[in-house]
Motif scaffolding. Structure first.
Motif, PDB file in Angstrom:
ATOM      1  N   GLN A 123      49.878  51.534  39.791  1.00  0.00           N
ATOM      2  CA  GLN A 123      49.637  50.173  39.313  1.00  0.00           C
ATOM      3  C   GLN A 123      50.966  49.496  39.018  1.00  0.00           C
ATOM      4  O   GLN A 123      51.873  50.110  38.472  1.00  0.00           O
ATOM      5  CB  GLN A 123      48.783  50.194  38.040  1.00  0.00           C
ATOM      6  N   ARG A 163      45.628  36.894  34.654  1.00  0.00           N
ATOM      7  CA  ARG A 163      44.804  38.011  35.103  1.00  0.00           C
ATOM      8  C   ARG A 163      44.638  39.017  33.972  1.00  0.00           C
ATOM      9  O   ARG A 163      45.533  39.165  33.130  1.00  0.00           O
ATOM     10  CB  ARG A 163      45.448  38.657  36.340  1.00  0.00           C
ATOM     11  N   PRO A 164      43.495  39.746  33.913  1.00  0.00           N
ATOM     12  CA  PRO A 164      43.234  40.652  32.782  1.00  0.00           C
ATOM     13  C   PRO A 164      44.254  41.782  32.727  1.00  0.00           C
ATOM     14  O   PRO A 164      44.873  42.134  33.741  1.00  0.00           O
ATOM     15  CB  PRO A 164      41.824  41.175  33.072  1.00  0.00           C
ATOM     16  N   LEU A 165      44.423  42.362  31.531  1.00  0.00           N
ATOM     17  CA  LEU A 165      45.375  43.445  31.351  1.00  0.00           C
ATOM     18  C   LEU A 165      45.030  44.645  32.221  1.00  0.00           C
ATOM     19  O   LEU A 165      45.923  45.390  32.648  1.00  0.00           O
ATOM     20  CB  LEU A 165      45.421  43.866  29.875  1.00  0.00           C
ATOM     21  N   SER A 166      43.739  44.839  32.501  1.00  0.00           N
ATOM     22  CA  SER A 166      43.323  45.970  33.326  1.00  0.00           C
ATOM     23  C   SER A 166      43.884  45.876  34.734  1.00  0.00           C
ATOM     24  O   SER A 166      44.030  46.887  35.422  1.00  0.00           O
ATOM     25  CB  SER A 166      41.790  46.037  33.375  1.00  0.00           C
ATOM     26  N   ALA A 167      44.211  44.663  35.190  1.00  0.00           N
ATOM     27  CA  ALA A 167      44.796  44.492  36.523  1.00  0.00           C
ATOM     28  C   ALA A 167      46.260  44.908  36.546  1.00  0.00           C
ATOM     29  O   ALA A 167      46.854  45.046  37.611  1.00  0.00           O
ATOM     30  CB  ALA A 167      44.672  43.033  36.973  1.00  0.00           C
ATOM     31  N   ARG A 168      46.885  45.081  35.348  1.00  0.00           N
ATOM     32  CA  ARG A 168      48.277  45.541  35.203  1.00  0.00           C
ATOM     33  C   ARG A 168      49.262  44.668  35.992  1.00  0.00           C
ATOM     34  O   ARG A 168      50.200  45.138  36.620  1.00  0.00           O
ATOM     35  CB  ARG A 168      48.410  47.006  35.604  1.00  0.00           C
ATOM     36  N   THR A 203      53.702  47.833  37.165  1.00  0.00           N
ATOM     37  CA  THR A 203      54.120  47.567  35.788  1.00  0.00           C
ATOM     38  C   THR A 203      55.584  47.181  35.812  1.00  0.00           C
ATOM     39  O   THR A 203      56.367  47.708  36.601  1.00  0.00           O
ATOM     40  CB  THR A 203      53.940  48.808  34.880  1.00  0.00           C
TER      41      THR A 203
END
Length: 937
Positions: free
Chosen positions: A858, A753-758, A860
């Motif tokens: 988000q 999944r993209p980094l923006s999805a964290r 992390t």
């Protein structure tokens, strides 16, 4: 005809170029500058034009072992820079790569890294000395498998671009080089071997190409290596004959200095004309394993059998045709197959009758030659002799002798054993009598048989007795009576007052109201306290002829002047009261501040239970907080978005990639344990496209993607893929596997999944030994990109490498097991660590019920540390700044200077210090355990 003339001309030109410099006269020419003026040799300027537009792939392999000192290492780098001066470096002409090696191989740059000569020179000058072992074979293997791969910049074999290795070494290799060097030469790689100093020349010849006089060189020291520059200029700049001549090679043409040779495809060998190829006779060339006949096929062979035999299931062995099962043979006992028929056979002790089918038992004892003295007994295939009762067979197995029952039965007679006609009996020596058990003997007791007259002790001798005395007594002249020893008279006792004899010595005594000093001889006047009946609870102090009682500090004497009580019990003991301690006579009681009630333990204080007085709606746990409450979840769960419901910690989203060591040191049996370990981790996760996605890499000499993050959306299919995973069983290129993971595994193409999805990114690396390449570079890059790295080491895994792989803090991300039998413990700890990481990233667990955050946090990945520094501050804030709400008992402002509040703060501070001390002790125990494990590894 024109092609042949051109070829002849080039051959003559090549021979002229190979002549020594002093044998040729050349007109003056302008030196072509390529970025390095100071060290250009005259020969380089003379012959540089012959290397222009020269297409070649050249890889330098440099010995960087500890035996090469700093000065000699600099000489090697200067030699390489000199060689570079006459090479025409560029993507379409000569490409250059460089490896240096010690205990491992370090790829300084590959054939595709640089496009200009200046860049290559700069890279050579900034190389750093490794100063480790001498794994020469490993370096050649790396060049063969990786450095000359098309992925690293080597041009395809079909383009006939020469491939050249130039290896420089100063010592004996610590591994095998002959096989790997021969394999490299067979693929068409031209190898120049340069030895410096005390190098075995035969070892150099096993590395270099033939003829050895053109490809193997030995110099005395590194200062003389510069003398080879012009030699290699001639070698490397030779014209490639395969490109310009009509070589007529049936399969492949391989360039050699000034000429070429032909090579054949696999399954073929070169004919005597050295150009055409024929099918290889594999039956004669290798161990085919056929039991009877081997028949060649194109590129292979098959096994066949003689007449009367059939080929077994393994395709190699031959099995005779079983005639006994195919016919009614009629044998009474056993049927035996022959080449084209069968015959009947009898077991031992039987003979075949004339009908060739039935058998008759043989009577060996009917022969008069058996020689038995007593009896003859038939056996299966012969006879044996037997003796009558009371006799045993002699070693000749025919005659008999009487049985020695004493030797045969070993009856255990203490003194003597006497044989009789049918048995034996025990007998004692003179002066002894036989005991009732018939075996042991007892000495005749002269002391008991007569009136010996001894006053104390009677001791038997051989034929009589003597009198003796007890310890502390002496025998008198009559040799029967005894007198006590007077130790006080016999020795200088030194007693101040009086000496008293004891059983074995003497003792000093003192008069009444005196006591013996520590020297055991002199006397002192008696201390009243020392009599022991003073009755003081704490301490007794002598005073004249009497005594007084005193108490320890913090205590006072009671009215009986003997016992003691505390002055202030709350101050003197660790009372444990959470809020307030109140003295009560000789003890204390705990009390709580206003708005609190005393708990059942009589020490801690509790607020009014809001959770019990309202319908809180918490799925797991309701926790009071001031005048309100919050919902919390059980261990292994995290709070859902509504602040009331709970979900499993492993239901949170995560992208997890396994990097599994498949090297030959692991072994197939342990590889199955590793697969079970991976399956256990998968079982603890909620596998789905929206929750946990899992990928897996296996590596040895190369890296293989078993499945990516997008391949499976269910745990069942994923575990099936793990179960069918094949063991690679070769080298251990851990750094190459980490590079593959960093560059590919977390791309969206492979399902990340993209980094923006964290979404948390986690990697679990499992290895059992030392890596054959560098691991720190790609592990550091992955950690810098936010990937959480777990390192799992087993057996001979290197701790320094595991620490380079694992994320910080390493004590939470590094796991080690002595062997694969303890992998279950690591699996449990690892599952717990991943669960805690997801638990920390899954949102706030202590959000007030019924109140959602304005912006969802988000997820992390974070990690818990040993010391939570804010605990004390939060506890203080709870005490002095509680949440204000209408109707709360503590809604009014507290005076922080009130005595009970200061005491409560002190109690809370002491409690937090105790917790920190406990955690520090736990950390110390873990460090000691780790040190012990490292010490005895």
């Amino acid at each position: 005809m024109e092609k042949m003339l051109v070829g002849c001309f080039l051959l003559i030109l090549g021979q002229i170029l190979l002549l020594p410099a002093e044998a040729r006269e050349w007109p003056p020419s302008r030196s072509i500058s390529r970025g390095r003026h100071a060290r250009t040799h005259p020969q380089t300027a003379l012959l540089e034009s012959s290397c222009e537009n020269k297409r070649a792939d050249v890889v330098f392999i440099i010995d960087s072992s500890r035996s090469v000192n700093t000065h000699d290492y600099a000489k090697v780098k200067e030699f390489i820079v000199d060689i570079l001066q006459f090479l025409d470096i560029g993507p379409d002409v000569t490409r250059v790569g460089l490896l240096q090696y010690g205990s491992t191989v370090k790829n300084e740059f590959s054939l595709k890294t640089f496009k200009r000569k200046s860049e290559v020179e700069h890279a050579v000058k900034r190389m750093r000395h490794l100063s480790t072992g001498t794994m020469t074979g490993l370096a050649i293997q790396y060049a063969l498998n990786i450095a000359f791969s098309e992925a690293e910049g080597a041009r395809p074999l079909r383009e006939n671009v020469p491939r050249v290795i130039m290896i420089v070494t100063d010592g004996r290799p610590q591994d095998s080089v002959a096989e790997v060097a021969a394999k490299a030469r067979d693929t068409g790689i031209l190898i120049f071997a340069i030895g410096v100093g005390q190098v075995d020349f035969n070892t150099l010849k096993t590395i270099g190409s033939e003829p050895h006089e053109d490809h193997v060189f030995l110099v005395a020291n590194f200062s003389q290596i510069e003398s080879l520059t012009s030699v290699f200029q001639n070698k490397l700049c030779t014209v490639h004959m395969c490109s310009i001549l009509e070589h007529n090679c049936a399969h492949f043409c391989i360039n050699t200095p000034g000429s070429y040779v032909c090579r054949c495809r696999q399954g073929y060998i070169l004919n005597s004309d050295q150009t055409t190829c024929r099918i290889q006779d594999l039956c004669a060339a290798e161990d085919h394993g056929c039991e009877q006949l081997c028949v060649n096929l194109l590129g292979s062979f098959v096994c066949q059998c003689y007449s009367g035999y059939t080929l077994a299931e393994d395709g190699k062995r031959c099995v005779a045709v079983d005639y006994c099962t195919s016919e009614n043979h009629g044998c009474e006992h056993e049927c035996v197959n022959t080449d084209s028929s069968y015959f009947c056979r009898c077991p031992k002790g039987f003979a075949l009758n004339p009908d060739k089918k039935t058998c008759t038992k043989i009577d060996y004892c009917t022969s008069p030659d058996h020689g038995c003295q007593h009896e003859c007994v038939n056996t299966d295939d012969s006879y044996s002799c037997r003796c009558l009762k009371g006799f045993t067979l002699n070693p000749d197995q025919k005659t008999c002798r009487r049985i020695n029952y004493c030797a045969l039965n070993k009856p255990g007679c203490e003194h003597e054993c006497v044989n009789t006609e049918e048995g034996y009996y025990c007998r004692c020596h003179r002066g002894y009598t036989l005991d009732p058990n018939g075996k042991t003997c007892s000495r005749v007791d002269h002391c008991a048989e007569q009136d010996h007259g001894c006053a104390q002790l009677c001791l038997n001798t051989g034929d009589s007795f003597v009198c003796q005395c007890l310890e502390g007594f002496l025998i008198n002249e009559d040799l029967k009576t005894c007198s006590r020893v007077d130790y006080c008279l016999l020795s200088d006792h030194g007693c101040e007052y009086s000496c008293v004899n004891t059983d074995r010595s003497f003792a000093c005594q003192c008069p009444e109201e005196h006591v013996l000093r520590s020297d055991g001889k002199t006397c002192a006047k008696l201390d009243s306290c020392a009599l022991g009946n003073h009755g003081c609870e704490h301490s007794c102090v002598s005073s004249g002829g009497s005594f007084v009682c005193q108490c320890f500090e913090g205590y006072i004497l009671r009215e009986d002047r003997k016992t003691c009580r505390r002055k202030d019990t709350c101050q003197a003991v660790d009372h444990g009261c959470e809020h307030i301690c109140v003295n009560s006579d000789e003890s204390y009681i705990c009390k709580c501040l206003e708005g609190f009630r005393l708990a059942e333990d009589g020490k801690h204080c509790r607020r009014k239970d809001v959770c019990k007085s309202t319908h809180h709606g918490c799925e797991h746990i309701c926790v009071n907080r001031g005048s309100s409450y919050i919902c919390k979840c059980s261990k292994g769960f995290i709070l859902a978005e509504d602040g009331r419901r709970c979900k499993r910690c492993t239901e949170g989203p995560v992208d997890l990639v396994f990097v599994i060591d498949g090297s030959k040191s692991l072994g197939e049996e342990n590889f199955e344990i590793v697969k079970q370990f991976v399956t256990g981790i998968i079982d603890s996760l909620a596998i789905s496209p929206k929750a946990a996605r899992v990928g897996l890499l296996q590596y040895s000499t190369q890296v293989r993607t078993e499945f990516t993050l997008r391949n499976f959306s269910s745990a069942k299919d994923m575990k099936k893929a793990v179960a069918h995973m094949k063991y690679m069983g070769k080298g251990s290129m851990t750094g190459l596997a980490l590079k593959h993971m960093f560059e590919r595994s977390f791309t969206q193409v492979e399902g990340a999944r993209p980094l923006s999805a964290r979404v948390p990114r986690v990697v679990i690396v499992l290895t059992d030994g030392r890596a054959q390449d560098d691991v720190s570079e790609w592990a550091s890059k992955a950690q810098a990109k936010g990937v959480t790295m777990y390192a799992v080491g087993v057996g001979k895994a290197i701790e320094e490498e595991l620490q380079e792989i694992a994320s910080e803090p390493t004590e939470e991300h590094l796991f080690y097991a002595e062997d694969f039998s303890t992998m279950g413990e690591i699996s449990d700890k690892l599952r717990k660590g991943i669960c805690e990481a997801l638990e920390d990233s899954g949102g706030r667990q202590d959000s007030p019920a019924g109140e959602l955050p304005k912006r969802a946090r988000q997820p992390t990945v974070q990690h818990r540390y040993l010391f939570e520094e804010n605990n004390l501050a939060r506890s203080t804030q709870k005490l002095f700044h509680p949440t204000k709400s209408s109707g709360s008992p503590l809604a009014e402002k507290h005076n922080q200077c009130k005595c009970e509040n200061l005491i409560m703060f002190q109690n809370l501070a002491n409690e937090e210090v105790r917790k920190l001390t406990q955690r520090l002790e736990e950390m110390t125990q873990r460090m000691e355990a780790l040190e012990n494990r490292l010490r005895y590894r």
